[in-house]
Design a protein around this motif. Structure first.
Motif, PDB file in Angstrom:
ATOM      1  N   LYS A  78       0.798  -1.107  -0.158  1.00 50.29           N
ATOM      2  CA  LYS A  78      -0.084   0.152  -0.117  1.00 50.29           C
ATOM      3  C   LYS A  78       0.878   1.187   0.022  1.00 50.29           C
ATOM      4  O   LYS A  78       0.569   2.119  -0.818  1.00 50.29           O
ATOM      5  N   ALA A  79       1.916   1.097   0.740  1.00 50.36           N
ATOM      6  CA  ALA A  79       2.834   2.435   0.764  1.00 50.36           C
ATOM      7  C   ALA A  79       3.641   2.721  -0.349  1.00 50.36           C
ATOM      8  O   ALA A  79       3.758   3.818  -1.029  1.00 50.36           O
ATOM      9  N   LEU A  80       3.874   1.608  -1.300  1.00 47.35           N
ATOM     10  CA  LEU A  80       4.751   1.489  -2.182  1.00 47.35           C
ATOM     11  C   LEU A  80       3.739   2.291  -3.401  1.00 47.35           C
ATOM     12  O   LEU A  80       4.194   3.165  -4.374  1.00 47.35           O
ATOM     13  N   ALA A  81       2.607   1.707  -3.319  1.00 48.31           N
ATOM     14  CA  ALA A  81       1.623   2.247  -4.232  1.00 48.31           C
ATOM     15  C   ALA A  81       1.370   3.811  -4.219  1.00 48.31           C
ATOM     16  O   ALA A  81       1.129   4.546  -4.974  1.00 48.31           O
ATOM     17  N   ALA A  82       1.239   4.263  -2.811  1.00 43.68           N
ATOM     18  CA  ALA A  82       0.820   5.592  -2.541  1.00 43.68           C
ATOM     19  C   ALA A  82       2.118   6.380  -2.871  1.00 43.68           C
ATOM     20  O   ALA A  82       1.892   7.615  -3.300  1.00 43.68           O
ATOM     21  N   SER A  83       3.128   5.849  -2.814  1.00 44.18           N
ATOM     22  CA  SER A  83       4.387   6.777  -3.061  1.00 44.18           C
ATOM     23  C   SER A  83       4.532   6.760  -4.508  1.00 44.18           C
ATOM     24  O   SER A  83       5.349   7.695  -4.985  1.00 44.18           O
ATOM     25  N   GLY A  84       3.899   6.044  -5.245  1.00 47.31           N
ATOM     26  CA  GLY A  84       4.241   6.090  -6.688  1.00 47.31           C
ATOM     27  C   GLY A  84       5.177   5.124  -7.221  1.00 47.31           C
ATOM     28  O   GLY A  84       5.152   5.089  -8.495  1.00 47.31           O
ATOM     29  N   LYS A  85       5.856   4.384  -6.505  1.00 45.81           N
ATOM     30  CA  LYS A  85       6.727   3.202  -6.980  1.00 45.81           C
ATOM     31  C   LYS A  85       6.062   2.079  -7.550  1.00 45.81           C
ATOM     32  O   LYS A  85       6.708   1.717  -8.484  1.00 45.81           O
ATOM     33  N   LEU A  86       5.012   2.023  -7.138  1.00 53.91           N
ATOM     34  CA  LEU A  86       4.217   0.836  -7.722  1.00 53.91           C
ATOM     35  C   LEU A  86       2.926   1.432  -7.989  1.00 53.91           C
ATOM     36  O   LEU A  86       2.475   2.335  -7.577  1.00 53.91           O
ATOM     37  N   ILE A  87       2.386   0.687  -9.166  1.00 50.38           N
ATOM     38  CA  ILE A  87       1.105   1.143  -9.889  1.00 50.38           C
ATOM     39  C   ILE A  87       0.277   0.168  -9.707  1.00 50.38           C
ATOM     40  O   ILE A  87       0.413  -1.119  -9.771  1.00 50.38           O
ATOM     41  N   LYS A  88      -0.882   0.573  -8.897  1.00 53.18           N
ATOM     42  CA  LYS A  88      -1.750  -0.674  -8.601  1.00 53.18           C
ATOM     43  C   LYS A  88      -3.136  -0.601  -9.536  1.00 53.18           C
ATOM     44  O   LYS A  88      -3.647   0.477  -9.671  1.00 53.18           O
ATOM     45  N   VAL A  89      -3.139  -1.443 -10.306  1.00 49.94           N
ATOM     46  CA  VAL A  89      -4.497  -1.566 -11.176  1.00 49.94           C
ATOM     47  C   VAL A  89      -5.275  -2.888 -10.930  1.00 49.94           C
ATOM     48  O   VAL A  89      -4.449  -4.073 -11.058  1.00 49.94           O
ATOM     49  N   ASN A  90      -6.439  -2.844 -10.758  1.00 52.06           N
ATOM     50  CA  ASN A  90      -7.281  -4.214 -10.359  1.00 52.06           C
ATOM     51  C   ASN A  90      -6.444  -5.113  -9.466  1.00 52.06           C
ATOM     52  O   ASN A  90      -6.527  -6.386  -9.880  1.00 52.06           O
ATOM     53  N   ARG A  91      -5.999  -4.534  -8.437  1.00 50.50           N
ATOM     54  CA  ARG A  91      -5.374  -5.380  -7.263  1.00 50.50           C
ATOM     55  C   ARG A  91      -3.842  -6.084  -7.804  1.00 50.50           C
ATOM     56  O   ARG A  91      -3.453  -7.055  -7.167  1.00 50.50           O
ATOM     57  N   LYS A  92      -3.618  -5.657  -8.916  1.00 50.37           N
ATOM     58  CA  LYS A  92      -2.197  -5.897  -9.476  1.00 50.37           C
ATOM     59  C   LYS A  92      -1.268  -4.796  -9.514  1.00 50.37           C
ATOM     60  O   LYS A  92      -1.390  -3.907  -9.861  1.00 50.37           O
ATOM     61  N   TYR A  93       0.007  -5.436  -9.191  1.00 47.98           N
ATOM     62  CA  TYR A  93       0.845  -4.233  -8.928  1.00 47.98           C
ATOM     63  C   TYR A  93       1.879  -4.309 -10.033  1.00 47.98           C
ATOM     64  O   TYR A  93       2.600  -5.319 -10.412  1.00 47.98           O
ATOM     65  N   ARG A  94       2.275  -3.488 -10.671  1.00 49.86           N
ATOM     66  CA  ARG A  94       3.446  -3.107 -11.506  1.00 49.86           C
ATOM     67  C   ARG A  94       4.451  -2.360 -11.016  1.00 49.86           C
ATOM     68  O   ARG A  94       4.208  -1.339 -10.165  1.00 49.86           O
ATOM     69  N   ILE A  95       5.787  -2.472 -11.637  1.00 43.88           N
ATOM     70  CA  ILE A  95       6.726  -1.119 -11.286  1.00 43.88           C
ATOM     71  C   ILE A  95       6.300  -0.234 -12.186  1.00 43.88           C
ATOM     72  O   ILE A  95       6.080  -0.018 -13.151  1.00 43.88           O
ATOM     73  N   ALA A  96       6.334   1.015 -11.395  1.00 41.79           N
ATOM     74  CA  ALA A  96       6.163   2.215 -12.208  1.00 41.79           C
ATOM     75  C   ALA A  96       7.048   2.336 -13.157  1.00 41.79           C
ATOM     76  O   ALA A  96       8.155   2.584 -13.027  1.00 41.79           O
ATOM     77  N   PRO A  97       6.557   2.766 -14.315  1.00 35.02           N
ATOM     78  CA  PRO A  97       7.280   3.176 -15.315  1.00 35.02           C
ATOM     79  C   PRO A  97       7.528   4.768 -15.080  1.00 35.02           C
ATOM     80  O   PRO A  97       6.972   5.544 -14.337  1.00 35.02           O
ATOM     81  N   ILE A  98       8.569   5.237 -15.877  1.00 35.88           N
ATOM     82  CA  ILE A  98       8.755   6.919 -15.872  1.00 35.88           C
ATOM     83  C   ILE A  98       7.998   7.330 -16.665  1.00 35.88           C
ATOM     84  O   ILE A  98       8.190   7.389 -17.997  1.00 35.88           O
ATOM     85  N   ALA A  99       6.476   7.875 -16.359  1.00 32.83           N
ATOM     86  CA  ALA A  99       5.751   8.288 -17.215  1.00 32.83           C
ATOM     87  C   ALA A  99       6.180   9.291 -18.254  1.00 32.83           C
ATOM     88  O   ALA A  99       5.575   9.401 -19.378  1.00 32.83           O
ATOM     89  N   ALA A 100       6.907  10.361 -17.740  1.00 33.85           N
ATOM     90  CA  ALA A 100       7.420  11.416 -18.458  1.00 33.85           C
ATOM     91  C   ALA A 100       8.392  10.943 -19.649  1.00 33.85           C
ATOM     92  O   ALA A 100       8.341  11.634 -20.594  1.00 33.85           O
ATOM     93  N   PHE A 101       8.932   9.979 -19.522  1.00 33.43           N
ATOM     94  CA  PHE A 101       9.787   9.630 -20.743  1.00 33.43           C
ATOM     95  C   PHE A 101       9.634   8.242 -21.248  1.00 33.43           C
ATOM     96  O   PHE A 101      10.222   6.994 -21.156  1.00 33.43           O
ATOM     97  N   PRO A 102       8.555   8.187 -21.865  1.00 37.84           N
ATOM     98  CA  PRO A 102       8.066   6.541 -22.114  1.00 37.84           C
ATOM     99  C   PRO A 102       8.887   6.208 -23.235  1.00 37.84           C
ATOM    100  O   PRO A 102       8.725   4.774 -23.378  1.00 37.84           O
ATOM    101  N   GLN A 103       9.595   6.866 -24.290  1.00 35.08           N
ATOM    102  CA  GLN A 103      10.349   6.297 -25.084  1.00 35.08           C
ATOM    103  C   GLN A 103      12.002   6.013 -24.725  1.00 35.08           C
ATOM    104  O   GLN A 103      12.519   5.782 -25.796  1.00 35.08           O
ATOM    105  N   ILE A 104      11.946   6.362 -23.630  1.00 39.02           N
ATOM    106  CA  ILE A 104      13.435   5.883 -23.409  1.00 39.02           C
ATOM    107  C   ILE A 104      14.163   4.671 -23.403  1.00 39.02           C
ATOM    108  O   ILE A 104      13.316   3.632 -23.203  1.00 39.02           O
TER     109      ILE A 104
END
Lengths: 219, 219
Positions: free
Chosen positions: B166-192
């Motif tokens: 929960k804390a990692l999702a709140a801090s933005g390190k993890l992205i939570k969608v439908n109870r599933k967690y992904r590592i947060a991408p850097i949204a600002a540089f999607p093409q990197i």
DNA sequence: CAATAGGGTTAGGGTTAG
DNA sequence: TCTAACCCTAACCCTATT
């Protein structure tokens, strides 16, 4: 909490039985969607059908001994064979281009000619097993239920059926596993493919390639 | 006809789990063809693997609580990291020339230096998500299963895991969608695209181009 | 066509209501 | 206590998508 428990009516039981004869045991959703049964079974789910079929199968007289159910839609719109001993009957599955089941007591499709005509009861048993299409075979109760439902049978029919089943299993025509009977495959020729010719009443015919599956050995 | 239903043995489950750790969830055909698993899984199809993985994922304790399965090939032939908090670990997929996942807690590959060393549990979570490689992320159960399977965990591990997620999702390190967690991408540089240098113990090194995908942000 | 994802269905063990 | 009816879910199937 839940709904009070819905006992099966004899109409519903009949519809279920007819559905199994038409589509095979295991095709619960198909039976449910068939317009022929959907009205009667509207308050049942596919899982209900499965459970009920299991209950009827376990109980000794789930099928044979309920007059109302039997009279309800016996022989509704299926073609049942004549009572002649010598009549060959050939089942083609019209859904795809393969034969799913096949019974015959003479000529044409047999690998070896039978030494003697197969008995009428044997034909009925084969028909029952093939019609019920239960994946791991049908038990004695279900076979009896089917035959009693489709034909006039003497009151002590099971007394006749039991030794016949035993004899067929002993001779290798039927395979018995866990009290369930299947039609014996030809173990010696597992790779065999057979071509089936289906003759129509008007003289036309088709040939279809058969899966090596369930069919009656000549004895 | 229909096979009576083939229950999964614990050996098969273990092989599947090991296969997912090695090749990633979704690489069912690859897992099947891997000589390390093909014998054990010979009676299963790629679709079977997919279905079984789904079942294990949905069940709360498909992984963590089955001693036989856990002991069977825990740490069988993979290199698992040491328990040091500060150890950087870098996972290169050797099957092709692309980096599939990557975890690190210090130096080298991070875009921004972390303000503070990431916690051990956070590393484990990242490792679990990266190793499981589930396209839409991993749910809490699977993350717990993975960690419990690879490490010694306290009995009440999930009690610790839940607030951390929960804390990692709140801090933005993890992205939570439908109870599933992904590592947060850097949204600002999607093409990197990033180049990864892999240093071997003997001092040699290789660089590989990484897909912009899943990797750990510095916080 | 081969493979995967995801929804849907069935089989079989188990539970409950009556 | 018995069992028809119902529940749970692993295993399996079907179909769209790529």
């Amino acid at each position: 909490m839940g709904a009070p428990k819905q006992k099966w009516t004899s109409e519903e039981e009949s519809a279920l039985k007819a559905g199994v004869v038409k589509h095979g045991a295991g095709k619960w959703r198909t039976i449910l969607k068939d317009p022929e049964f959907s009205a009667i079974l509207s308050s049942r789910s596919n899982v209900d059908l499965k459970d009920k079929w299991r209950n009827m199968s376990v109980t000794a007289n789930g099928w044979g001994s309920r007059e109302k159910a039997r009279l309800a839609l016996r022989r509704s719109q299926y073609i049942y064979r004549s009572d002649e001993d010598t009549s060959a009957s050939l089942e083609l599955d019209s859904d795809d281009e393969e034969v799913k089941s096949l019974t015959t007591s003479n000529g044409l499709l047999q690998i070896a000619a039978p030494k003697q005509p197969v008995s009428r009861l044997e034909n009925l048993i084969i028909e029952a097993i093939n019609s019920l299409k239960e994946p791991s075979g049908s038990n004695k109760s279900n076979i009896a239920m089917y035959i009693e439902d489709q034909y006039n049978t003497p009151p002590n029919f099971k007394r006749i059926l039991s030794p016949k089943l035993k004899a067929l299993a002993a001779s290798g025509k039927l395979i018995k596993v866990n009290r369930k009977y299947r039609i014996a495959p030809i173990a010696a020729f597992p790779q065999i493919l057979i071509h089936v010719m289906h003759l129509y009443a008007d003289g036309s015919w088709v040939t279809k390639k058969s899966e090596m599956g369930r069919w009656l050995m000549g004895d």
